[in-house]
Design an enzyme around this catalytic site. Structure first.
Site, PDB file in Angstrom:
ATOM      1  N   CYS A 124     -36.424  80.590  49.001  1.00 23.99           N
ATOM      2  CA  CYS A 124     -37.440  80.276  50.015  1.00 23.99           C
ATOM      3  C   CYS A 124     -37.443  78.808  50.423  1.00 23.99           C
ATOM      4  O   CYS A 124     -38.184  78.421  51.320  1.00 23.99           O
ATOM      5  CB  CYS A 124     -38.816  80.691  49.507  1.00 23.99           C
ATOM      6  N   HIS A 182     -46.303  75.311  51.558  1.00 24.93           N
ATOM      7  CA  HIS A 182     -45.487  76.514  51.360  1.00 24.93           C
ATOM      8  C   HIS A 182     -46.414  77.723  51.478  1.00 24.93           C
ATOM      9  O   HIS A 182     -46.070  78.713  52.117  1.00 24.93           O
ATOM     10  CB  HIS A 182     -44.804  76.458  49.990  1.00 24.93           C
ATOM     11  N   GLU A 204     -49.396  74.892  43.999  1.00 28.76           N
ATOM     12  CA  GLU A 204     -49.127  73.947  45.096  1.00 28.76           C
ATOM     13  C   GLU A 204     -50.340  73.046  45.317  1.00 28.76           C
ATOM     14  O   GLU A 204     -50.191  71.848  45.595  1.00 28.76           O
ATOM     15  CB  GLU A 204     -48.760  74.685  46.383  1.00 28.76           C
ATOM     16  N   LYS A 263     -47.547  80.619  57.243  1.00 27.18           N
ATOM     17  CA  LYS A 263     -47.288  81.980  56.767  1.00 27.18           C
ATOM     18  C   LYS A 263     -48.495  82.895  56.941  1.00 27.18           C
ATOM     19  O   LYS A 263     -48.368  84.116  56.878  1.00 27.18           O
ATOM     20  CB  LYS A 263     -46.866  81.966  55.293  1.00 27.18           C
ATOM     21  N   HIS A 308     -43.869  85.504  55.331  1.00 28.73           N
ATOM     22  CA  HIS A 308     -42.915  84.616  54.655  1.00 28.73           C
ATOM     23  C   HIS A 308     -41.513  84.912  55.157  1.00 28.73           C
ATOM     24  O   HIS A 308     -40.947  85.964  54.867  1.00 28.73           O
ATOM     25  CB  HIS A 308     -43.017  84.841  53.151  1.00 28.73           C
ATOM     26  N   PHE A 366     -37.688  80.600  44.615  1.00 28.62           N
ATOM     27  CA  PHE A 366     -37.352  81.225  43.332  1.00 28.62           C
ATOM     28  C   PHE A 366     -36.177  80.469  42.711  1.00 28.62           C
ATOM     29  O   PHE A 366     -35.234  80.094  43.403  1.00 28.62           O
ATOM     30  CB  PHE A 366     -36.921  82.686  43.533  1.00 28.62           C
TER      31      PHE A 366
END
Length: 410
Positions: free
Chosen positions: A163, A302, A313, A334, A339, A398
């Protein structure tokens, strides 16, 4: 002496519009591009919603033969690049093609081609597998097809960091120009993974929200957040050295001034719980730009809408910004487009550039119920008109990949 790098072109294919203008207008009006998955029968699937690109037909942008030799993620990349190149006004007849490079990533490549050909393999045997399977499937083909379609002969790379792919692709393109390897870089990400195996895999990981309400599906920082919604599309930007842009009289949107990248070295899917890795990426980007945390007006988070991401975050922003964390505007794109995985960073960087250009920070759609642990200003309710001189965009992938870009008014 490293070169200054500016943004001169933007291109986007998103679930709320197939151009930068449509995408940006969608963000301003809090348009949510999430709905039932139409690509396959979701009867047996827990997750039934996604943010699909609408009304996209590759044949509207390229000839049928060219379109057939590209999977959807590559088509998205090429079409977004076309918009960005036109926007930047780059005339290849006047350019040295070896000084224009490509840094366009995809987190996954084409799951569609793998699913399709694996079915053929099982039902009809290995002799029936499409001879183009490999060049259709592999993730570097977004960069490959972009360079082929536009005759770009410089450095061509595909950064794959899940991502964080789109953000790191832009960051590495920025470094290539700073270092003098290219005058111009086409940079960003593309993704199209709303497929049976893609949705089943992320669902099995318990990463996706399984609600059937599109307006409560992608709700970053909300107390009831419960997983992300898969999106798709592409976000592509044209980066140039300042002297190259000025020499050809290009319009300059903003200056890309800082890039920071770290790894959590912690867990394959969860960010580090104290947010230290993401905080360090932000600190590095701010230092790279020669700026201070107090100089940052806006953070495009994010903000995936998973419990862990949004909490960690938030901790990362507090770590990196100290007292200023409560004064900075934060939002999550998002919340409207889901996403976009490897394309997320490209599209969200465009949102930052538009925020600087237009003096507007879009709202975080769907954020209704405050979470006491997520207690910063996430632009709840609606967007805000304000001067944005400096913005940062975060992406966390990830594998523990953290990346931050800092863009400022030129």
């Amino acid at each position: 002496m490293s070169k200054r790098v500016v943004v001169t072109g933007l291109g986007a294919i998103t679930p709320i519009g197939n151009s930068v203008e449509e995408f940006w207008n969608g963000l301003k009006s809090m348009k949510v591009g999430i709905g039932p998955i139409t690509y396959f029968d979701t009867t047996d699937y827990k997750a039934k919603l996604a943010a699909q690109v609408k009304d996209f037909n590759a044949k509207d942008y390229m000839d049928v033969k060219t379109a057939k030799r590209m999977e959807q993620f590559c088509q998205f990349a090429v079409v977004a690049t076309k918009e960005a190149m036109n926007d930047a006004g780059i005339d290849m007849e006047k350019e040295d093609p070896y000084r224009i490079g490509v840094s366009v990533g995809s987190g996954i490549g084409s799951l569609q081609s793998v699913e399709r050909e694996y079915k053929k393999l099982l039902e009809k045997g290995p002799g029936r597998v499409n001879p183009l399977l490999v060049p259709l499937m592999i993730s570097n083909m977004a960069a490959g097809n972009v360079s082929i379609q536009f005759g770009l002969k410089g450095k061509s790379i595909n950064v794959v960091t899940a991502c964080a792919t789109g953000t790191q692709s832009i960051g590495e393109a920025f470094r290539a120009i700073q270092y003098g390897e290219a005058d111009v870089m086409v940079a960003g990400g593309a993704e199209a993974s709303i497929t049976p195996i893609g949705v089943a895999g992320f669902t099995a990981l318990t990463a996706l929200n399984t609600t059937d309400d599109p307006l409560r599906a992608s709700i970053p920082f909300d107390k009831e957040r419960n997983g992300f919604i898969m999106g798709e599309g592409a976000g592509i930007v044209i980066l140039e050295s300042l002297e190259h842009a000025q020499a050809r009289g290009a319009k300059i949107y903003a200056e890309l001034a800082g890039y920071g990248a770290t790894s959590d070295a912690y867990h394959i899917t969860s960010p580090a719980e104290d947010g230290a890795g993401a905080a360090k990426a932000m600190e590095l980007a701010i230092a790279d730009a020669g700026m201070k945390p107090e100089d940052v007006d806006y953070i495009n988070a994010h903000g995936t809408s998973t419990h862990h991401n949004d909490l960690f975050e938030t901790k990362a922003i507090k770590l990196a910004f100290g007292d200023h964390a409560r004064k900075v505007k934060i939002n999550s794109t998002k919340s409207m487009i889901g996403h976009l995985l490897g394309a997320a960073g490209g599209v969200e960087f465009i949102a930052c550039v538009k925020s600087i250009q237009e003096g507007f920070v879009h709202g975080t759609a769907g954020l209704a119920i405050d979470d006491p642990e997520c207690d910063l200003d996430y632009t709840k309710g609606k967007g805000v008109t304000m001067e944005v001189n400096c913005a940062i965009s975060n992406s966390l992938g990830f594998g523990g990949h953290n990346a931050t870009l800092l863009v400022r008014r030129f």
